[in-house]
Design a protein around this motif. Structure first.
Motif, PDB file in Angstrom:
ATOM      1  N   MET A   1      15.583  -9.779   4.901  1.00  0.00           N
ATOM      2  CA  MET A   1      15.679  -8.340   4.918  1.00  0.00           C
ATOM      3  C   MET A   1      15.406  -7.813   3.513  1.00  0.00           C
ATOM      4  SD  MET A   1      18.863  -5.821   5.854  1.00  0.00           S
ATOM      5  CE  MET A   1      18.714  -6.062   7.590  1.00  0.00           C
ATOM      6  N   TYR A   2      14.628  -6.749   3.451  1.00  0.00           N
ATOM      7  CA  TYR A   2      14.324  -6.101   2.182  1.00  0.00           C
ATOM      8  C   TYR A   2      14.868  -4.681   2.177  1.00  0.00           C
ATOM      9  CZ  TYR A   2      11.065  -9.828   1.067  1.00  0.00           C
ATOM     10  OH  TYR A   2      10.503 -11.033   0.778  1.00  0.00           O
ATOM     11  N   TYR A   3      15.240  -4.226   1.002  1.00  0.00           N
ATOM     12  CA  TYR A   3      15.680  -2.848   0.807  1.00  0.00           C
ATOM     13  C   TYR A   3      14.718  -2.194  -0.171  1.00  0.00           C
ATOM     14  CZ  TYR A   3      20.035  -4.624   2.751  1.00  0.00           C
ATOM     15  OH  TYR A   3      20.971  -5.203   3.554  1.00  0.00           O
ATOM     16  N   ILE A   4      14.319  -0.970   0.117  1.00  0.00           N
ATOM     17  CA  ILE A   4      13.416  -0.232  -0.756  1.00  0.00           C
ATOM     18  C   ILE A   4      14.164   0.951  -1.340  1.00  0.00           C
ATOM     19  CG2 ILE A   4      11.297   1.121  -0.879  1.00  0.00           C
ATOM     20  CD1 ILE A   4      10.236  -0.539   1.442  1.00  0.00           C
ATOM     21  N   VAL A   5      14.089   1.078  -2.653  1.00  0.00           N
ATOM     22  CA  VAL A   5      14.657   2.228  -3.353  1.00  0.00           C
ATOM     23  C   VAL A   5      13.484   3.012  -3.924  1.00  0.00           C
ATOM     24  CG1 VAL A   5      16.143   3.023  -5.224  1.00  0.00           C
ATOM     25  CG2 VAL A   5      16.763   0.973  -3.938  1.00  0.00           C
ATOM     26  N   THR A   6      13.335   4.257  -3.497  1.00  0.00           N
ATOM     27  CA  THR A   6      12.243   5.082  -3.978  1.00  0.00           C
ATOM     28  C   THR A   6      12.700   5.949  -5.145  1.00  0.00           C
ATOM     29  OG1 THR A   6      12.733   6.850  -2.399  1.00  0.00           O
ATOM     30  CG2 THR A   6      11.181   5.160  -1.697  1.00  0.00           C
ATOM     31  N   GLY A   7      11.749   6.349  -5.967  1.00  0.00           N
ATOM     32  CA  GLY A   7      12.079   7.226  -7.087  1.00  0.00           C
ATOM     33  C   GLY A   7      12.935   6.570  -8.139  1.00  0.00           C
TER      34      GLY A   7
ATOM     35  N   VAL B   1      20.866   4.518  -8.257  1.00  0.00           N
ATOM     36  CA  VAL B   1      20.921   3.825  -6.961  1.00  0.00           C
ATOM     37  C   VAL B   1      20.377   2.405  -7.122  1.00  0.00           C
ATOM     38  CG1 VAL B   1      20.002   3.790  -4.611  1.00  0.00           C
ATOM     39  CG2 VAL B   1      20.814   5.937  -5.589  1.00  0.00           C
ATOM     40  N   ALA B   2      19.250   2.275  -7.839  1.00  0.00           N
ATOM     41  CA  ALA B   2      18.646   0.961  -8.057  1.00  0.00           C
ATOM     42  C   ALA B   2      19.626   0.022  -8.757  1.00  0.00           C
ATOM     43  CB  ALA B   2      17.361   1.112  -8.867  1.00  0.00           C
ATOM     44  N   ASN B   3      20.254   0.486  -9.811  1.00  0.00           N
ATOM     45  CA  ASN B   3      21.208  -0.353 -10.542  1.00  0.00           C
ATOM     46  C   ASN B   3      22.416  -0.717  -9.695  1.00  0.00           C
ATOM     47  OD1 ASN B   3      19.776  -0.609 -12.963  1.00  0.00           O
ATOM     48  ND2 ASN B   3      20.507   1.363 -13.687  1.00  0.00           N
ATOM     49  N   ASN B   4      22.887   0.205  -8.872  1.00  0.00           N
ATOM     50  CA  ASN B   4      24.015  -0.093  -7.988  1.00  0.00           C
ATOM     51  C   ASN B   4      23.622  -1.084  -6.904  1.00  0.00           C
ATOM     52  OD1 ASN B   4      25.969   1.444  -9.296  1.00  0.00           O
ATOM     53  ND2 ASN B   4      25.441   3.295  -8.170  1.00  0.00           N
ATOM     54  N   MET B   5      22.401  -0.972  -6.398  1.00  0.00           N
ATOM     55  CA  MET B   5      21.939  -1.926  -5.388  1.00  0.00           C
ATOM     56  C   MET B   5      21.912  -3.340  -5.956  1.00  0.00           C
ATOM     57  SD  MET B   5      21.349  -0.558  -2.412  1.00  0.00           S
ATOM     58  CE  MET B   5      20.225  -1.687  -1.594  1.00  0.00           C
ATOM     59  N   LEU B   6      21.527  -3.478  -7.224  1.00  0.00           N
ATOM     60  CA  LEU B   6      21.487  -4.797  -7.851  1.00  0.00           C
ATOM     61  C   LEU B   6      22.870  -5.445  -7.934  1.00  0.00           C
ATOM     62  CD1 LEU B   6      18.854  -4.414 -10.662  1.00  0.00           C
ATOM     63  CD2 LEU B   6      18.914  -6.185  -8.914  1.00  0.00           C
ATOM     64  N   LYS B   7      23.912  -4.636  -7.883  1.00  0.00           N
ATOM     65  CA  LYS B   7      25.272  -5.176  -7.911  1.00  0.00           C
ATOM     66  C   LYS B   7      25.662  -5.771  -6.560  1.00  0.00           C
ATOM     67  CE  LYS B   7      26.814  -1.820 -11.353  1.00  0.00           C
ATOM     68  NZ  LYS B   7      27.668  -0.653 -11.585  1.00  0.00           N
ATOM     69  N   GLU B   8      24.982  -5.347  -5.493  1.00  0.00           N
ATOM     70  CA  GLU B   8      25.361  -5.747  -4.134  1.00  0.00           C
ATOM     71  C   GLU B   8      24.345  -6.647  -3.439  1.00  0.00           C
ATOM     72  OE1 GLU B   8      28.349  -4.882  -2.890  1.00  0.00           O
ATOM     73  OE2 GLU B   8      28.783  -3.758  -4.717  1.00  0.00           O
ATOM     74  N   VAL B   9      23.088  -6.584  -3.873  1.00  0.00           N
ATOM     75  CA  VAL B   9      22.003  -7.261  -3.159  1.00  0.00           C
ATOM     76  C   VAL B   9      21.211  -8.106  -4.162  1.00  0.00           C
ATOM     77  CG1 VAL B   9      19.922  -6.883  -1.772  1.00  0.00           C
ATOM     78  CG2 VAL B   9      21.841  -5.307  -1.560  1.00  0.00           C
TER      79      VAL B   9
ATOM     80  N   GLY C   1      18.185  -9.534  -6.216  1.00  0.00           N
ATOM     81  CA  GLY C   1      16.949  -8.878  -6.623  1.00  0.00           C
ATOM     82  C   GLY C   1      15.753  -9.247  -5.763  1.00  0.00           C
ATOM     83  N   GLU C   2      15.745 -10.458  -5.226  1.00  0.00           N
ATOM     84  CA  GLU C   2      14.635 -10.907  -4.385  1.00  0.00           C
ATOM     85  C   GLU C   2      14.522 -10.115  -3.088  1.00  0.00           C
ATOM     86  OE1 GLU C   2      17.012 -12.986  -5.640  1.00  0.00           O
ATOM     87  OE2 GLU C   2      15.812 -13.779  -7.281  1.00  0.00           O
ATOM     88  N   GLN C   3      15.569  -9.392  -2.723  1.00  0.00           N
ATOM     89  CA  GLN C   3      15.558  -8.584  -1.507  1.00  0.00           C
ATOM     90  C   GLN C   3      15.313  -7.107  -1.796  1.00  0.00           C
ATOM     91  OE1 GLN C   3      19.366  -9.430   0.306  1.00  0.00           O
ATOM     92  NE2 GLN C   3      18.517 -11.132   1.464  1.00  0.00           N
ATOM     93  N   LEU C   4      14.991  -6.773  -3.037  1.00  0.00           N
ATOM     94  CA  LEU C   4      14.833  -5.377  -3.419  1.00  0.00           C
ATOM     95  C   LEU C   4      13.395  -5.057  -3.812  1.00  0.00           C
ATOM     96  CD1 LEU C   4      18.038  -4.981  -5.577  1.00  0.00           C
ATOM     97  CD2 LEU C   4      17.635  -4.001  -3.326  1.00  0.00           C
ATOM     98  N   ILE C   5      12.954  -3.880  -3.392  1.00  0.00           N
ATOM     99  CA  ILE C   5      11.678  -3.323  -3.807  1.00  0.00           C
ATOM    100  C   ILE C   5      11.970  -1.934  -4.349  1.00  0.00           C
ATOM    101  CG2 ILE C   5       9.372  -2.588  -3.091  1.00  0.00           C
ATOM    102  CD1 ILE C   5       9.654  -4.586  -0.730  1.00  0.00           C
ATOM    103  N   PHE C   6      11.638  -1.714  -5.614  1.00  0.00           N
ATOM    104  CA  PHE C   6      11.825  -0.408  -6.236  1.00  0.00           C
ATOM    105  C   PHE C   6      10.459   0.249  -6.383  1.00  0.00           C
ATOM    106  CE2 PHE C   6      15.771  -1.955  -8.824  1.00  0.00           C
ATOM    107  CZ  PHE C   6      16.502  -2.047  -7.648  1.00  0.00           C
ATOM    108  N   THR C   7      10.384   1.521  -6.040  1.00  0.00           N
ATOM    109  CA  THR C   7       9.120   2.237  -6.171  1.00  0.00           C
ATOM    110  C   THR C   7       9.304   3.502  -6.997  1.00  0.00           C
ATOM    111  OG1 THR C   7       9.353   3.637  -4.202  1.00  0.00           O
ATOM    112  CG2 THR C   7       8.423   1.437  -3.869  1.00  0.00           C
TER     113      THR C   7
END
Length: 58
Positions: free
Chosen positions: A1-7, A16-24, A26-32
């Protein structure tokens, strides 16, 4: 599963991106962001070091 954070180059998206890194892993994250050149180099490198994929998207 991947999560995308836009903006992620903005204030809210960056938080939001930094908070996501605390929970998920990095290999499951896509930042745009609409313009990669607006994303600070240090932030981009730090996220990539944690396995985050960073893409330009509008």
């Amino acid at each position: 599963m991947y999560y995308i954070v836009t903006g992620c180059d903005g204030q809210l998206g960056g938080r939001v991106a930094n908070n996501m890194l605390k929970e998920v892993p990095g290999e499951q994250l896509i930042f745009t962001c609409p313009f990669l050149d607006r994303l600070p180099k240090e932030k981009k490198e730090a996220w990539e070091a944690k396995g985050v994929t960073i893409r330009q998207a509008n």
